[in-house]
Design a protein around this motif. Structure first.
Motif, PDB file in Angstrom:
ATOM      1  N   TRP A 163      -7.314  -2.839  -1.700  1.00 29.13           N
ATOM      2  CA  TRP A 163      -8.021  -2.630  -0.558  1.00 29.13           C
ATOM      3  C   TRP A 163      -7.963  -1.067  -0.524  1.00 29.13           C
ATOM      4  CZ3 TRP A 163      -6.265  -4.965   3.955  1.00 29.13           C
ATOM      5  CH2 TRP A 163      -6.179  -6.362   4.246  1.00 29.13           C
ATOM      6  N   LYS A 164      -9.301  -1.005   0.589  1.00 33.84           N
ATOM      7  CA  LYS A 164      -9.857   0.716   0.665  1.00 33.84           C
ATOM      8  C   LYS A 164      -8.234   1.111   1.648  1.00 33.84           C
ATOM      9  CE  LYS A 164     -14.641  -0.633   1.639  1.00 33.84           C
ATOM     10  NZ  LYS A 164     -15.856  -1.169   1.768  1.00 33.84           N
ATOM     11  N   ILE A 165      -8.070   2.347   0.954  1.00 34.85           N
ATOM     12  CA  ILE A 165      -7.498   2.997   1.888  1.00 34.85           C
ATOM     13  C   ILE A 165      -8.383   5.126   2.082  1.00 34.85           C
ATOM     14  CG2 ILE A 165      -4.938   4.611   1.338  1.00 34.85           C
ATOM     15  CD1 ILE A 165      -4.342   2.689  -1.431  1.00 34.85           C
ATOM     16  N   ARG A 179      -7.587   7.048  -5.419  1.00 34.67           N
ATOM     17  CA  ARG A 179      -8.531   6.398  -6.069  1.00 34.67           C
ATOM     18  C   ARG A 179      -7.661   4.803  -7.090  1.00 34.67           C
ATOM     19  NH1 ARG A 179     -11.489   9.524  -7.947  1.00 34.67           N
ATOM     20  NH2 ARG A 179      -9.985  10.209 -10.193  1.00 34.67           N
ATOM     21  N   VAL A 234       1.112  -0.803   0.208  1.00 37.52           N
ATOM     22  CA  VAL A 234       0.165  -0.482  -0.092  1.00 37.52           C
ATOM     23  C   VAL A 234       1.103   1.328   0.234  1.00 37.52           C
ATOM     24  CG1 VAL A 234      -1.625   1.033   0.847  1.00 37.52           C
ATOM     25  CG2 VAL A 234      -2.075  -0.484   0.952  1.00 37.52           C
ATOM     26  N   ALA A 254      -6.010   2.161  -4.020  1.00 37.35           N
ATOM     27  CA  ALA A 254      -6.588   1.236  -3.813  1.00 37.35           C
ATOM     28  C   ALA A 254      -7.284   0.773  -5.543  1.00 37.35           C
ATOM     29  CB  ALA A 254      -7.990   1.996  -4.070  1.00 37.35           C
TER      30      ALA A 254
END
Length: 365
Positions: free
Chosen positions: A333-335, A325, A283, A328
């Motif tokens: 993964w949602k960030i 965006r 991430v 992600a």
């Protein structure tokens, strides 16, 4: 039929790849229909076409019965045995009924059948050739444009490039060479239809595969691609060889490899990041070119909270949220991005002097 016709079929078999036996069978089937239509008969007939000379004969097929109810399809046992004494009840006899002027009808019918089969075979060959190229890049010449599509000549066929599959501000005119990604190959009643795209993430992936030898050889692997065509893309790469740098391989000497791709995509910005099995590291890399202080992972929600220096917050989020965006999309993964000050206020996180997390990525404009 003549020997010239047989030789023409042999040539078709050699040049077009159409089996001569298939053509013979198709012609014979069509001649049966022509015979019944032109001679107004309901007889059960068989057409035989000599494979060597082209000679055509028509045979009426009749069932041997004790009592004839329909002379068009039945024959008595005594009458059958006049033809061949070995016939028995329920056998099928064949009596030649070739009309005197059937040759002209046969020639016309055969021409129609062969023409149709050639068309079908050519369509089949084109379909087979391009269905293997689905999800690959092709180069063609722009022919024309209407309100919905650009039509691209690929040599044997004209492909459709929908206008909504063009990158923003991208324009082409007649005669321009264009590279595009084949998204779908369909076999329709009008022949093969090929759909192209300039915005598909697969276009970026294939460009890297073609440009970077290490990817082509399988040493470096593309794990994920996220793209907002014409603006910015992110690509995650992984090396199977610890001595090969996946990011450096994609960038190339003095940036030549990635710059070639950027030029092809009309200046689209590309972030090349190293893939990692560690979610925290992956991430952090995906948020390039922003620097990251900390990544907190919440497995149940598949969400990562990212803390960045105050001065890096806008860079991490990007214009209209684009960088966050894409990161992600790339990672899956949602960030949730927080500045160091926000994290302190919301979660009681104290500012530290631990420095930024190490990141392995590069951004190319």
């Amino acid at each position: 039929m003549s020997m010239d016709f047989i030789e023409a079929l042999n040539e078709l078999e050699r040049d077009k790849g159409i089996s001569k036996d298939i053509l013979f069978e198709a012609i014979e089937a069509a001649l049966i229909s022509s015979y019944k239509r032109n001679f107004n008969t309901a007889q059960n007939v068989r057409v035989d076409m000599n494979r060597h000379t082209g000679a055509i004969k028509v045979y009426a097929r009749k069932l041997v019965v004790e009592e004839v109810l329909d002379p068009r399809t039945e024959i008595s046992l005594p009458a059958a045995r006049e033809i061949n004494p070995n016939y028995h009840l329920d056998d099928i006899t064949e009596i030649e009924v070739t009309p005197r002027d059937f040759g002209r009808i046969a020639a016309q019918t055969a021409k129609q059948v062969v023409t149709q089969r050639i068309r079908e075979a050519e369509r089949g060959l084109i379909y087979n050739a391009f269905v293997e190229k689905e999800e690959d890049i092709v180069t063609g010449i722009v022919q024309r444009q209407d309100l919905r599509n650009i039509y691209v000549d690929l040599g044997k066929i004209e492909a459709h490039l929908p206008l909504n599959e063009l990158m923003p501000n991208e324009k082409f005119k007649h005669g321009d060479r264009i590279k595009a990604y084949i998204t779908k190959v369909e076999n329709t009643t009008k022949g093969p239809q090929i759909l192209l795209s300039r915005t598909h993430p697969g276009l970026l992936k294939r460009l890297f595969e073609l440009e970077v030898p290490e990817i082509f050889d399988g040493v470096v692997e593309i794990r994920s691609v996220a793209r907002e065509a014409g603006f910015r893309s992110k690509i995650a790469v992984f090396s199977r060889n610890s001595e090969v740098d996946p990011v450096g391989s994609c960038v190339g000497p003095k940036g030549t490899r990635v710059q070639t791709i950027v030029n092809e995509l009309r200046g689209e910005k590309i972030d090349i990041v190293r893939y990692s099995e560690s979610v925290e590291e992956y991430v952090a890399n995906a948020l390039s070119p922003s620097k990251v202080l900390e990544v907190q992972v919440f497995e149940a929600e598949k969400m990562a909270r990212v803390i960045v220096p105050d001065y890096q917050l806008s860079l991490a989020i990007g214009i209209k949220g684009q960088n966050a965006r894409l990161a992600a999309k790339l990672t899956g993964w949602k960030i949730d991005i927080k500045s160091e000050t926000q994290a302190e206020e919301e979660f009681g996180r104290e500012k530290t002097d631990l420095g930024e997390l190490p990141q392995d990525s590069i951004s190319v404009d």
